[in-house]
Scaffold this active site. Structure first.
Site, PDB file in Angstrom:
ATOM      1  N   SER A 193       1.153  -1.217  -0.420  1.00 28.43           N
ATOM      2  CA  SER A 193       0.340   0.196   0.274  1.00 28.43           C
ATOM      3  C   SER A 193       0.827   1.383  -0.190  1.00 28.43           C
ATOM      4  O   SER A 193       1.898   1.431  -0.903  1.00 28.43           O
ATOM      5  CB  SER A 193      -0.944   0.086   1.218  1.00 28.43           C
ATOM      6  OG  SER A 193      -1.987   0.676   1.306  1.00 28.43           O
ATOM      7  N   GLU A 315      -9.451  -5.418  -4.267  1.00 26.56           N
ATOM      8  CA  GLU A 315      -8.553  -4.958  -3.092  1.00 26.56           C
ATOM      9  C   GLU A 315      -9.823  -4.453  -2.256  1.00 26.56           C
ATOM     10  O   GLU A 315      -9.948  -3.718  -1.085  1.00 26.56           O
ATOM     11  CB  GLU A 315      -8.061  -3.745  -3.778  1.00 26.56           C
ATOM     12  CG  GLU A 315      -6.461  -4.502  -4.621  1.00 26.56           C
ATOM     13  CD  GLU A 315      -5.186  -4.232  -3.609  1.00 26.56           C
ATOM     14  OE1 GLU A 315      -5.708  -4.107  -1.948  1.00 26.56           O
ATOM     15  OE2 GLU A 315      -4.008  -5.051  -4.036  1.00 26.56           O
ATOM     16  N   HIS A 408      -7.711  -5.198  -0.047  1.00 26.37           N
ATOM     17  CA  HIS A 408      -6.707  -5.210   0.561  1.00 26.37           C
ATOM     18  C   HIS A 408      -5.781  -5.343   1.814  1.00 26.37           C
ATOM     19  O   HIS A 408      -6.915  -6.104   2.907  1.00 26.37           O
ATOM     20  CB  HIS A 408      -7.043  -3.575   0.660  1.00 26.37           C
ATOM     21  CG  HIS A 408      -6.155  -2.428   0.819  1.00 26.37           C
ATOM     22  ND1 HIS A 408      -4.568  -2.295  -0.364  1.00 26.37           N
ATOM     23  CD2 HIS A 408      -5.094  -2.022   1.426  1.00 26.37           C
ATOM     24  CE1 HIS A 408      -3.548  -1.760  -0.118  1.00 26.37           C
ATOM     25  NE2 HIS A 408      -4.190  -1.229   1.175  1.00 26.37           N
TER      26      HIS A 408
END
Length: 490
Positions: A193, A315, A408
């Site tokens: 990320s 995600e 995610h």
């Protein structure tokens, strides 16, 4: 029984770590080792300075302070691993090594945590590097400045102080890691990320050229940053919330007890009122704190770094399923968001619907946003650097009645081979597949050691992608029709 310890030497002084002996090997850990001076007082909002030396042997058996940050808002505070340790000496790192001695020459992994540039730390149990050390590498995790201290655009001081912290850590590692058994010429930086987005900026700008040989980018690449004009809007609004002038001196006088909640409120405002007139480019990714630059170019074939790049198949479900928004998004918002990302809703949404015939507007929005945020930037980076390897994580969590999906951050416990860490349980459920963790963890180790994770490189003809499910398999150009929608757009 007295815990076993071991001592290594750095340029600043000696450190005493903890030695753990188990049937599968010996691992020494050195925690909370400073790589830069505390970024407070006269050093607030400046580039990182060198750490102060010490006399004697410094204890390194417990994590050091973490960079100040506000907690995640519910329900994410229980889903995403995070911890907070108060203290000013927060620019520190943690080392796990199977051979705490000079001359071992082991490859090195350096972890950059995620958290939207506002949260997270390298000192959470979720990122314990013991499994990597047992696999024959030296693993390092670190803390860097977050939020306004790390990324707020302020006149008269350097931008991207959090990135400068990362570079300072990499320089410290290059100078000192041999003492812990590592080879400074065999460094792989990996992140997820915001950590992966940081690596993307480092690659594109050359800020850390020569400090790492390989890189693994999980759910982030080179597409997330703010231009100075947008960053100035963020600064002005945060100053207005605090009732101060938008200057370094004014922000430095605000107590953290006031500044951190204001930062969290600002992030909530961006999400609640995504008006470009208020926030500029931040309305698209809803991150008011991120790297500031006039623009970024993809690094290209001469970047000199081997790349492993990937994303998770679903995600964006992390941001919709736990809050109930997945089933509450109206068609009007789906169409407006798709258009804001640069696609024609009348052309794009039928394509996304072809493979999701029963999808709700929220599920279609998740698919479109996943591509805009994560998958397409990963593909563009892989296209720009020939010889890159590409993966997609597709195992679906059973949590939230199965709606969380391959969301995610879900790959993290598999990469670190820590499926049984309690901090991951709310996202994983009770029976995550250990075989998948073994496969991913082994692939990461292989890439770090050899530059090859175990499958062919990505190219624009075959677009070979390793898809990680309970039975990992190679695919050629997954969801090609959806990918083609973004040509010339993202």
């Amino acid at each position: 029984m007295t815990p076993r310890t071991t001592v290594c030497t750095t340029e600043q002084g000696a450190v005493r770590g903890r030695l753990s002996v188990a049937a599968d090997g010996c691992v020494a850990s050195f925690l909370g080792v400073p790589y830069a001076a505390p970024p407070f007082g006269p050093r607030r909002f400046l580039a990182p300075g060198p750490p102060e030396p010490w006399r004697g042997v410094r204890d390194a058996t417990a994590y050091g302070p973490t960079a100040p940050h506000a907690p995640y808002a519910p329900p994410f505070d229980t889903l995403i691993p995070e911890n907070e340790i108060p203290g000013e000496d927060c620019l520190n790192l943690n080392i796990w090594t199977p051979a705490p001695e000079p001359g071992a020459g082991l490859p090195v992994m350096v972890w950059l945590h995620g958290g939207a540039f506002s949260n997270g730390s390298g000192s959470a149990s979720a990122y314990d590097g013991s499994a990597f050390a047992r696999g024959g590498v030296v693993c390092v995790t670190l803390n860097y400045r977050l939020g306004s201290d790390g990324f707020l655009h302020l006149p008269g001081v350097p931008d991207n102080r959090g990135l400068l912290d990362q570079v300072a850590a990499l320089r410290w590692i290059r100078a000192n890691i041999a003492s812990f058994g590592g080879d400074p010429d065999r460094v792989t930086v990996f992140g997820e990320s915001a950590g992966a987005m940081s690596i993307g900026v480092l690659l594109a700008t050359g800020l850390a050229r020569g400090l790492f040989r390989r890189a693994i980018l999980q759910s982030g690449a080179c597409h997330h940053y703010l231009r100075p004009s947008s960053a100035a809007l963020i600064t002005a609004r945060l100053a207005e919330k605090l009732g101060i002038e938008p200057t370094v001196e004014s922000f430095a006088e605000v107590p953290l007890a006031d500044l951190l909640p204001a930062q969290a409120e600002l992030r909530a405002e961006v999400s609640a009122r995504p008006d470009p007139a208020l926030w500029g480019e931040a309305v698209l990714n809803l991150m008011p704190f991120e790297p500031v630059t006039a623009g970024l170019s993809l690094p290209g074939p001469d970047c000199g770094v081997d790349l492993l790049i990937g994303s998770n198949r679903e995600e964006y479900r992390l941001f919709l399923a736990p809050t109930g928004l997945l089933d509450a998004i109206p068609d009007s918002r789906l169409r407006a968001t798709t258009a804001a990302y640069g696609l024609n809703p009348d052309e794009a949404l039928p394509v996304y619907g072809t493979t999701r015939p029963a999808a709700t507007p929220g599920e279609l929005l998740s698919a479109v946003a996943t591509d805009w945020f994560y998958r397409i930037p990963a593909l563009r980076l892989a296209e720009s650097v020939p010889g890159s390897h590409l993966y997609e994580f597709a195992w679906r969590s059973p949590q939230f009645a199965g709606h969380l999906g391959a969301c995610h951050a879900l790959e993290l416990p598999f990469v670190f081979n820590r499926l049984h860490d309690p901090s991951y349980a709310p996202m994983l459920g009770t029976r995550p597949p250990q075989a998948l963790a073994d496969a991913m963890h082994t692939a990461w180790l292989s890439f770090v050691k050899t530059g090859n994770p175990g499958w062919p490189t990505y190219g624009t003809i075959t677009r070979t992608t390793m898809v990680f499910t309970e039975a990992p398999t190679l695919e050629s150009d997954p969801r090609s029709q959806e990918r083609l929608l973004w040509e010339g757009v993202r």
